[in-house]
Design a protein around this motif. Structure first.
Motif: not given
Length: 383
Positions: A14, A201, A207, A232, A273, A275, A278, A281, A283
């Motif tokens: 990650g 992720g 997430k 992931g 994404i 999430s 976080e 991140p 990503v």
């Protein structure tokens, strides 16, 4: 004068792993001597390959020892190992990453004087006082405040949450944002079999992947047959696969193992994404740098990346809002491309890998030479 730096962290996966690798590359390139201590039980073949390629650069060596996520008797031997490595290398800096790495770095009692640095990377910051496990880990973090250290937060948000949940750090504090390299600004082209959406992720509840799957199901009800690739690994992989099957989305949603980010970006047309929490991140930075349309949530340090573009962020945990954002993005590719280019320009201006490396090294130098650091608690170097 070159520094001798050892990075210690648990899981070589990650964003935390990416962060350490970038720091190591940058620090070695600037003439410093670097070593790594990492977990031997996680990361799989990909981590083994990365470490094998990196090892020749590590003049202070690479050791991998068992580090379990929960509290475990092996934590004592791991802490002793960290102290021994500090003594053997006469390290100037021991930099712990994540809750476990940070604990080992601060608990080790070497014979040599060493600067202790700690980057939380989320970790304990994702926990709360409303359950026994969360209270226990946050209490341990609070106890570790007694060990003076240099605290390096990836986002101003993480620094604020740390003070709110744990307390005022005992030592110098800096906010130094993650950054991406210049070659990551090269655009990527979707593969011929690219799905509408792609996620990258860890497969775990924080997430929000179930929210994404539910949003896809809602779009199917609206007669919008959206497809997605989820890339992931993690503890919730079996549950996510079962959730896809429960919603009869097997023909629309595929799960794939972790792979290099640049390849993942080719597997979909829009990155999502969703999430619940976080720090800052990678990503999001990687997707933005590539100029790829992105849908993500208004959590943690993500608004620090988006800045004046933060109105585009989606509330976390809201299936309908996420479905609406996906539908708008797919229906209006020109507007999505414009937002992607605006975000790319912002990341290029403010989130560079070189800036991150230089910021961390500058913080080391200041902490090593600043005898008044114990009273310096202000979050500076905000971008």
């Amino acid at each position: 004068m070159p520094l001798k730096i050892i990075h210690v962290f648990r899981a070589p996966i990650g964003g935390l792993f990416r962060h350490v690798l970038d720091l190591v590359d940058g620090q070695v390139a600037r003439g410093h001597r670097v070593g790594i201590i990492a977990d031997s039980m996680t990361g799989g073949e990909r981590a083994d390959e990365i470490f094998a390629a990196l090892a020749p650069k590590l003049s202070l060596g690479l050791t991998r020892i068992p580090m379990r996520r929960p509290l475990n008797p092996t934590d004592l031997s791991a802490t002793r190992h960290v102290a021994r490595r500090i003594n053997e290398t006469n390290a100037d800096v021991i930099h712990g990453h994540g809750a476990k790495g940070g604990a080992y770095a601060r608990l080790a009692f070497p014979r040599n004087q060493v600067l202790r640095a700690y980057t939380p990377h989320g970790g304990s910051l994702l926990l709360n006082h409303d359950n026994l496990s969360g209270r226990m880990y946050l209490m341990l973090e609070k106890m570790l405040l007694a060990r003076r250290a240099l605290y390096l937060f990836e986002s101003a948000y993480s620094g604020d949450i740390f003070r709110e949940k744990i307390g005022t750090p005992n030592g110098m504090v800096r906010v130094i944002h993650n950054g991406v390299s210049t070659n990551e600004f090269e655009p990527v082209a979707p593969a011929r079999d690219a799905t509408d959406l792609v996620f990258m992720g860890e497969f775990r509840a924080v997430k929000g992947i179930n929210i994404l799957i539910d949003a896809i199901a809602l779009l199917h009800v609206r007669d919008r047959k959206v497809t997605a690739t989820l890339v992931g690994s993690g503890p919730d992989e079996a549950e996510l696969s079962a959730h896809v099957e429960r919603l009869s989305l097997q023909d629309s949603v595929r799960l794939m193992p972790a792979m290099p980010a640049r390849h993942v970006l080719t597997l979909g047309k829009v990155m999502v994404i969703p999430s619940f929490a976080e720090s800052l991140p990678y990503v999001v930075l990687e997707t933005a740098a590539a100029g790829m349309p992105l849908i993500t949530t208004n959590v943690g340090g993500i608004p620090e990346i988006y800045g004046p573009l933060s109105d585009a962020l989606v509330p976390p945990g809201n299936v309908e809002a996420l479905a609406d954002a996906i539908e708008r993005t797919l229906a209006n590719p020109a507007a999505a491309a414009k937002l992607a280019q605006d975000l790319r320009a912002r990341v290029a201006a403010s989130f560079s890998q070189d800036g991150m490396v230089d910021g961390v090294l500058s913080a080391y130098r200041q902490a090593l030479g600043d005898t008044s650091a114990a009273t310096s608690h202000a979050l500076v170097q905000r971008r």
